[in-house]
Motif scaffolding. Structure first.
Motif, mmCIF file in Angstrom:
data_model
loop_
_atom_site.group_PDB
_atom_site.id
_atom_site.type_symbol
_atom_site.label_atom_id
_atom_site.label_comp_id
_atom_site.label_asym_id
_atom_site.label_seq_id
_atom_site.Cartn_x
_atom_site.Cartn_y
_atom_site.Cartn_z
ATOM 1 N N VAL A 179 0.967 -1.129 -0.067
ATOM 2 C CA VAL A 179 -0.129 0.143 0.196
ATOM 3 C C VAL A 179 0.878 1.401 0.151
ATOM 4 O O VAL A 179 0.612 2.296 -0.652
ATOM 5 N N LEU A 180 2.057 1.362 0.910
ATOM 6 C CA LEU A 180 2.688 2.337 0.851
ATOM 7 C C LEU A 180 3.520 2.596 -0.553
ATOM 8 O O LEU A 180 3.517 3.779 -1.120
ATOM 9 N N MET A 181 3.906 1.586 -1.120
ATOM 10 C CA MET A 181 4.550 1.855 -2.641
ATOM 11 C C MET A 181 3.282 2.477 -3.702
ATOM 12 O O MET A 181 3.751 3.277 -4.403
ATOM 13 N N VAL A 182 2.368 2.048 -3.642
ATOM 14 C CA VAL A 182 1.105 2.406 -4.193
ATOM 15 C C VAL A 182 0.954 3.792 -4.117
ATOM 16 O O VAL A 182 0.822 4.762 -5.019
ATOM 17 N N LEU A 183 0.914 4.198 -2.857
ATOM 18 C CA LEU A 183 0.612 5.776 -2.452
ATOM 19 C C LEU A 183 1.606 6.439 -2.599
ATOM 20 O O LEU A 183 1.648 7.606 -3.458
ATOM 21 N N LEU A 184 2.821 5.936 -2.568
ATOM 22 C CA LEU A 184 4.054 6.686 -3.176
ATOM 23 C C LEU A 184 4.197 6.938 -4.628
ATOM 24 O O LEU A 184 4.378 8.109 -4.945
ATOM 25 N N TYR A 185 3.723 6.140 -5.270
ATOM 26 C CA TYR A 185 3.458 6.277 -6.735
ATOM 27 C C TYR A 185 2.670 7.096 -6.843
ATOM 28 O O TYR A 185 2.774 8.251 -8.006
ATOM 29 N N PHE A 186 1.334 7.577 -6.542
ATOM 30 C CA PHE A 186 0.412 8.531 -6.745
ATOM 31 C C PHE A 186 0.890 9.847 -6.224
ATOM 32 O O PHE A 186 0.862 10.941 -7.019
ATOM 33 N N VAL A 187 1.611 9.862 -5.025
ATOM 34 C CA VAL A 187 2.211 11.019 -4.660
ATOM 35 C C VAL A 187 3.342 11.578 -5.418
ATOM 36 O O VAL A 187 3.359 12.672 -6.073
#
Length: 170
Positions: free
Chosen positions: A148-156
């Motif tokens: 989840v952290l990596m997905v959120l980092l992608y969007f940010v």
């Protein structure tokens, strides 16, 4: 391994040593970014105080990595993961720091690799068989959180330079 036994660094296998090195690098980068932030803002800025807290957090993370590996305590690795999540959230809001984000992306596979390794080497028939379920549950939670952290980092990361930093300022 009982709680009273401690392994030495020489007793760690290659994957555990790699995890130790990459975790250490992650912590050093966090401390370096925090010190850099402290030198570029005024002492009255709330980020200055938070940078000090972040450095303190990184020092505790060092304990959790070393103690978690040498004592084989899965819950300390989970605590480390939670602390790294907080550090990532703050580092992103520093954010829009592409270099910091890339450094995190490069060292990010260390935790999942170690978690998968530890889950795959668990033996249900040992004296610590009761802990196998807890270790696997903590490992799955760590993997889900990291994903989840990596997905959120992608969007940010995709929105860097679009004024998010100014909107996130309190």
């Amino acid at each position: 391994m009982s709680d009273s036994q401690t392994r030495r660094l020489n007793d760690l296998d290659c994957i555990e040593k790699l995890y130790f090195v990459l975790s250490g690098l992650s912590i050093l980068v966090t401390i370096s970014l925090s010190i850099f932030k402290m030198t570029t803002i005024s002492k009255s800025d709330s980020d200055f105080t938070f940078s000090i807290v972040l450095i303190r957090n990184a020092i505790f993370c060092t304990f959790y990595v070393v103690h978690g590996l040498l004592k084989e305590r899965a819950y300390e690795i989970v605590i480390f993961m939670i602390a790294i999540f907080g550090i990532l959230l703050y580092s992103i809001t520093l954010q829009e720091n592409k270099v910091g984000s890339w450094i995190f992306i490069i060292v990010a596979p260390a935790e999942p690799a170690y978690v998968i390794f530890k889950m795959s080497t668990q033996e249900a028939g040992t004296a610590q068989g009761d802990l196998v379920g807890a270790t696997i549950a903590a490992g799955v939670l760590a993997l889900v959180t990291r994903s989840v952290l990596m997905v959120l980092l992608y969007f940010v990361y995709r929105n860097y330079g679009k004024g998010l930093k100014e909107k996130a300022e309190w």
